[in-house]
Every structure is written in structure tokens, then in C-alpha cells.
Design a protein around this motif. Structure first.
Motif, PDB file in Angstrom:
ATOM      1  N   VAL A  66       0.840  -1.205   0.000  1.00 32.85           N
ATOM      2  CA  VAL A  66       0.000   0.000   0.000  1.00 32.85           C
ATOM      3  C   VAL A  66       0.874   1.253   0.000  1.00 32.85           C
ATOM      4  CG1 VAL A  66      -1.658   1.322   1.364  1.00 32.85           C
ATOM      5  CG2 VAL A  66      -1.977  -1.132   1.083  1.00 32.85           C
ATOM      6  N   LYS A  67       1.959   1.237   0.772  1.00 32.27           N
ATOM      7  CA  LYS A  67       2.862   2.398   0.789  1.00 32.27           C
ATOM      8  C   LYS A  67       3.527   2.583  -0.579  1.00 32.27           C
ATOM      9  CE  LYS A  67       4.029   2.590   5.693  1.00 32.27           C
ATOM     10  NZ  LYS A  67       5.121   2.525   6.703  1.00 32.27           N
ATOM     11  N   ARG A  74       1.883   9.151  -6.615  1.00 25.17           N
ATOM     12  CA  ARG A  74       2.514  10.476  -6.564  1.00 25.17           C
ATOM     13  C   ARG A  74       3.703  10.587  -7.514  1.00 25.17           C
ATOM     14  NH1 ARG A  74       0.875  10.115  -1.022  1.00 25.17           N
ATOM     15  NH2 ARG A  74       2.720   8.950  -0.425  1.00 25.17           N
ATOM     16  N   GLY A  75       3.929   9.539  -8.308  1.00 22.10           N
ATOM     17  CA  GLY A  75       5.001   9.592  -9.311  1.00 22.10           C
ATOM     18  C   GLY A  75       6.361   9.203  -8.787  1.00 22.10           C
ATOM     19  N   ASN A  76       6.404   8.565  -7.625  1.00 20.50           N
ATOM     20  CA  ASN A  76       7.682   8.161  -7.030  1.00 20.50           C
ATOM     21  C   ASN A  76       7.780   6.636  -7.032  1.00 20.50           C
ATOM     22  OD1 ASN A  76      10.058   7.964  -5.639  1.00 20.50           O
ATOM     23  ND2 ASN A  76       9.156   8.426  -3.629  1.00 20.50           N
ATOM     24  N   LEU A  77       8.774   6.096  -7.715  1.00 22.53           N
ATOM     25  CA  LEU A  77       8.965   4.645  -7.781  1.00 22.53           C
ATOM     26  C   LEU A  77       9.849   4.135  -6.643  1.00 22.53           C
ATOM     27  CD1 LEU A  77       9.406   4.192 -11.637  1.00 22.53           C
ATOM     28  CD2 LEU A  77       7.472   3.450 -10.252  1.00 22.53           C
ATOM     29  N   PRO A  86      17.400   7.133  -6.750  1.00 25.91           N
ATOM     30  CA  PRO A  86      15.989   7.026  -7.156  1.00 25.91           C
ATOM     31  C   PRO A  86      15.817   5.983  -8.261  1.00 25.91           C
ATOM     32  CG  PRO A  86      16.669   9.318  -7.000  1.00 25.91           C
ATOM     33  CD  PRO A  86      17.917   8.501  -6.865  1.00 25.91           C
ATOM     34  N   VAL A  87      14.763   5.179  -8.123  1.00 24.27           N
ATOM     35  CA  VAL A  87      14.525   4.125  -9.118  1.00 24.27           C
ATOM     36  C   VAL A  87      14.255   4.727 -10.496  1.00 24.27           C
ATOM     37  CG1 VAL A  87      12.966   2.260  -9.753  1.00 24.27           C
ATOM     38  CG2 VAL A  87      13.714   2.506  -7.388  1.00 24.27           C
ATOM     39  N   THR A  88      13.565   5.858 -10.530  1.00 28.81           N
ATOM     40  CA  THR A  88      13.276   6.493 -11.821  1.00 28.81           C
ATOM     41  C   THR A  88      14.568   6.816 -12.572  1.00 28.81           C
ATOM     42  OG1 THR A  88      13.106   8.579 -10.617  1.00 28.81           O
ATOM     43  CG2 THR A  88      11.056   7.475 -11.187  1.00 28.81           C
ATOM     44  N   TYR A 281      13.941  -4.940  -4.465  1.00 26.08           N
ATOM     45  CA  TYR A 281      12.506  -4.967  -4.748  1.00 26.08           C
ATOM     46  C   TYR A 281      11.998  -3.713  -5.472  1.00 26.08           C
ATOM     47  CZ  TYR A 281      12.373  -9.000  -1.592  1.00 26.08           C
ATOM     48  OH  TYR A 281      12.587 -10.214  -0.989  1.00 26.08           O
ATOM     49  N   PRO A 282      12.363  -2.497  -5.055  1.00 27.20           N
ATOM     50  CA  PRO A 282      11.824  -1.314  -5.765  1.00 27.20           C
ATOM     51  C   PRO A 282      12.183  -1.313  -7.256  1.00 27.20           C
ATOM     52  CG  PRO A 282      12.781  -0.679  -3.666  1.00 27.20           C
ATOM     53  CD  PRO A 282      13.151  -2.108  -3.867  1.00 27.20           C
ATOM     54  N   VAL A 283      13.411  -1.707  -7.588  1.00 24.46           N
ATOM     55  CA  VAL A 283      13.810  -1.740  -9.001  1.00 24.46           C
ATOM     56  C   VAL A 283      13.050  -2.840  -9.738  1.00 24.46           C
ATOM     57  CG1 VAL A 283      15.739  -2.099 -10.591  1.00 24.46           C
ATOM     58  CG2 VAL A 283      16.083  -0.791  -8.494  1.00 24.46           C
ATOM     59  N   MET A 284      12.907  -3.992  -9.089  1.00 25.35           N
ATOM     60  CA  MET A 284      12.172  -5.098  -9.715  1.00 25.35           C
ATOM     61  C   MET A 284      10.720  -4.707  -9.985  1.00 25.35           C
ATOM     62  SD  MET A 284      13.804  -8.145  -7.374  1.00 25.35           S
ATOM     63  CE  MET A 284      12.727  -9.444  -7.929  1.00 25.35           C
ATOM     64  N   MET A 285      10.091  -4.023  -9.038  1.00 27.65           N
ATOM     65  CA  MET A 285       8.700  -3.611  -9.238  1.00 27.65           C
ATOM     66  C   MET A 285       8.593  -2.584 -10.364  1.00 27.65           C
ATOM     67  SD  MET A 285       6.539  -5.225  -7.475  1.00 27.65           S
ATOM     68  CE  MET A 285       5.163  -4.163  -7.831  1.00 27.65           C
ATOM     69  N   ALA A 286       9.546  -1.656 -10.428  1.00 28.52           N
ATOM     70  CA  ALA A 286       9.508  -0.646 -11.489  1.00 28.52           C
ATOM     71  C   ALA A 286       9.657  -1.295 -12.862  1.00 28.52           C
ATOM     72  CB  ALA A 286      10.628   0.375 -11.257  1.00 28.52           C
TER      73      ALA A 286
END
Length: 316
Positions: A66-67, A74-77, A86-88, A281-286
Motif C-alpha cells: 500500500v505504501k 505520486r510519481g515516485n517509484l 531514485p529508481v526512476t 525490490y523497488p527496481v524489480m517492481m519498477a
């Protein structure tokens, strides 16, 4: 058409949402602790707990998702676990080389596959047709890593026509021609399977069209076979092939993961492997989300192109 496009875009939202839910849960259940990939083995259990809390890994999966979704709206990966960047920015640096590689491979697969399929259809059950069938099935069947290694051995090491890998010559000034020189081999390898599929589709579709009454009528009027093929058969035969472009995008992106590793191509494929090894995980999700969006957008564009090419098709 506008209502159809709007409806497709609306349907894409829950599909993409479902993909992110499934991907997040699977990644969370995957063995391996991201914290253990990041810290020194000499660090204490307390330090690891502090690090895990700082990354939010001490919270339940649904809370973390959820977070993550809230930040995405909000456009933040998020931020990379491994580098803290930042992942972006990490994904943005890699997506252009991947789009260049897969886009060129898709173009090559059609430039090669269409004429080969036409030749096979117009020479049905001939030696040429059987030869084309064998070659196309070989192209479809052989794994990408094998084709990549074979291409490196033949064209880079033996013939010395093309570079082994990378996107530009080390120590060189780069430029368009240097980039094109480095792109030929990986894009060509990635296009082989796609060209085989396109050739098979074109052959089947053209054989079906050549048996239609309007083609027989054109021949009965005394038109030359080449004119019948060009004016009456080929255009109609290629219409179903348009939708194939949308279906090839997932295969090209999957093939790019291997191709980029073989040719040291700095794209999303290599970033995917790095992120999986580091449990980032954040990079994998992006990467999962961007891939899903590209596939959905590619299929939508293929449907629009199909309707534009065939006036009989109306999307409501």
C-alpha cells in the motif's frame, strides 16, 4: 474508435494493478533477504535489524505494498535498496538502450520475415518453401544465448566485422555510425526468432488469400501474377500480421534480458538480472510495471493499426 481506446485504457488500470499485486507478493515470498545482500557479514544482528527497519522490510507485505502504491500514485517509484539512488533515475538510464535494441529487432524481424514469407507462399511445396520452413523453424527453436554466442564467434571473433559487445567503442568518440555498428549484432540475434514467426504468419495468410475468389477473378482477367500478388493479395494478407507486432513485444523484452547479458548491453535486461541477484525490490517492481505498460500499449497500438489498415474493422 475514441470510445474504444478510452475503454481499453480504462481496462488497463485494473490489469496493471493486478500485475503489481501478484508481482509484489511473489517477490516478498521469494527466498533471500535484501539486507543480507547489502551489508557486510561481520555486522551484528542489531545492525541488520536497524537496516531492515530503515528499508521498511519489518512491516507486513500488504502494508509495504500500500505504501509503494501510494508513492507510485505520486510519481515516485522509490529508492534502490542497493545504491540508494531514485529508481526512476536507474530505470531511466537503462530504458532507452532497451527500447533501441527491441525496436530495431522488431523492425528487422518484419523487414526479413515478410519477403521470406512471400517467397515461401508463392513457391508452395517447392524446394525453396521447404528450405525456408527449415530455416524459420531453426530460428524460432534455437535459444537466444546460443545465437548470441554463435554470432559473436562468427562475426566478431572469426570475421572481425562487428564488435563483441557494448554500445560504443572504448576510448572512441562514439557517434551514430559507431552506435549502429554495435547495434547490428545484438539486434540481429534478437530479431531471428521474430523473423521466423513473421515469415510463418505471412506464408499462411498469403496462401489463404491466394485461394480467394477475387484473386482468381483477377487472374482470369489476364493480370500478371506479380500484379495480382502486389495489388490484390499481399495487402490483405499482411493485415492480420499487424496484430503480431503487439504479441511479439513480450517475447522481445524477454529475449532482451538474455541478449543484453551476452552482449553487455546496458539496458533493462541487465538491470533486471542485477536487481534479482540483489533482491532490489523497488527496481524489480519498477521494471515489472514498465514492462507491463509497454506490452499493453503495444497491443493497443496494434489493434488501432489493424483497424486503420482494414476499413471493414470497426471498434465500438
Amino acid at each position: 474508435m475514441h470510445r474504444y481506446v478510452l475503454r481499453r485504457l480504462t481496462v488497463m488500470v485494473p490489469i496493471l494493478l493486478g500485475i503489481t499485486v501478484v508481482s509484489y507478493v511473489i517477490m516478498s515470498l521469494t527466498p533471500g533477504d535484501p539486507v543480507q545482500m547489502l551489508i557486510s557479514p561481520s555486522m551484528s544482528a542489531e545492525d541488520m535489524a536497524i537496516r531492515r527497519k530503515a528499508l521498511g522490510l519489518d512491516q507486513p507485505v500488504h502494508i509495504r505494498y500500500v505504501k509503494w502504491l501510494g508513492e507510485l500514485v505520486r510519481g515516485n517509484l522509490g529508492y534502490s535498496f542497493s545504491s540508494g539512488a531514485p529508481v526512476t533515475r536507474r530505470v531511466g538510464e537503462r530504458i532507452i538502450p532497451t527500447l533501441k535494441l527491441t525496436g530495431t529487432a522488431l523492425l528487422l524481424s518484419y523487414l526479413i520475415g515478410i519477403p521470406v514469407g512471400v517467397v515461401a507462399a508463392t513457391r508452395r511445396y517447392s524446394t525453396t518453401d521447404y528450405l525456408v520452413t527449415v530455416i524459420t523453424f531453426l530460428g524460432i527453436s534455437l535459444p537466444t544465448f546460443f545465437l548470441g554466442l554463435a554470432g559473436i564467434y562468427i562475426f566478431a571473433l572469426r570475421l572481425r566485422w562487428l564488435p563483441v559487445g557494448g554500445t560504443m567503442t572504448l576510448g572512441g568518440e562514439g557517434g551514430f555510425l559507431d552506435g549502429l555498428h554495435h547495434l547490428i549484432l545484438p539486434a540481429g540475434v534478437l530479431a531471428v526468432a521474430g523473423a521466423g514467426v513473421v515469415a510463418r504468419y505471412v506464408r499462411s495468410s498469403l496462401l489463404e488469400v491466394l485461394g480467394q475468389d477475387y484473386v482468381r477473378t483477377a487472374r482470369a482477367k489476364g493480370l500478371a501474377e506479380a500484379l495480382v500478388l502486389r495489388r490484390h493479395a499481399l495487402r490483405n494478407a499482411l493485415i492480420p500480421v499487424i496484430t503480431l507486432a503487439g504479441l511479439q513485444i513480450p517475447a522481445l523484452l524477454a529475449g532482451a534480458v538474455i541478449t543484453e547479458q551476452v552482449f553487455e548491453w546496458p539496458g533493462m535486461g541487465r538491470l533486471t538480472i542485477e536487481a534479482i541477484n540483489q533482491r532490489d525490490y523497488p527496481v524489480m517492481m519498477a521494471i515489472t510495471l514498465i514492462t507491463a505498460v509497454l506490452v499493453a500499449a503495444g497491443n493497443l497500438l496494434a489493434d488501432i493499426a489493424y483497424a486503420a489498415a482494414d476499413p471493414r474493422i470497426h471498434y465500438e
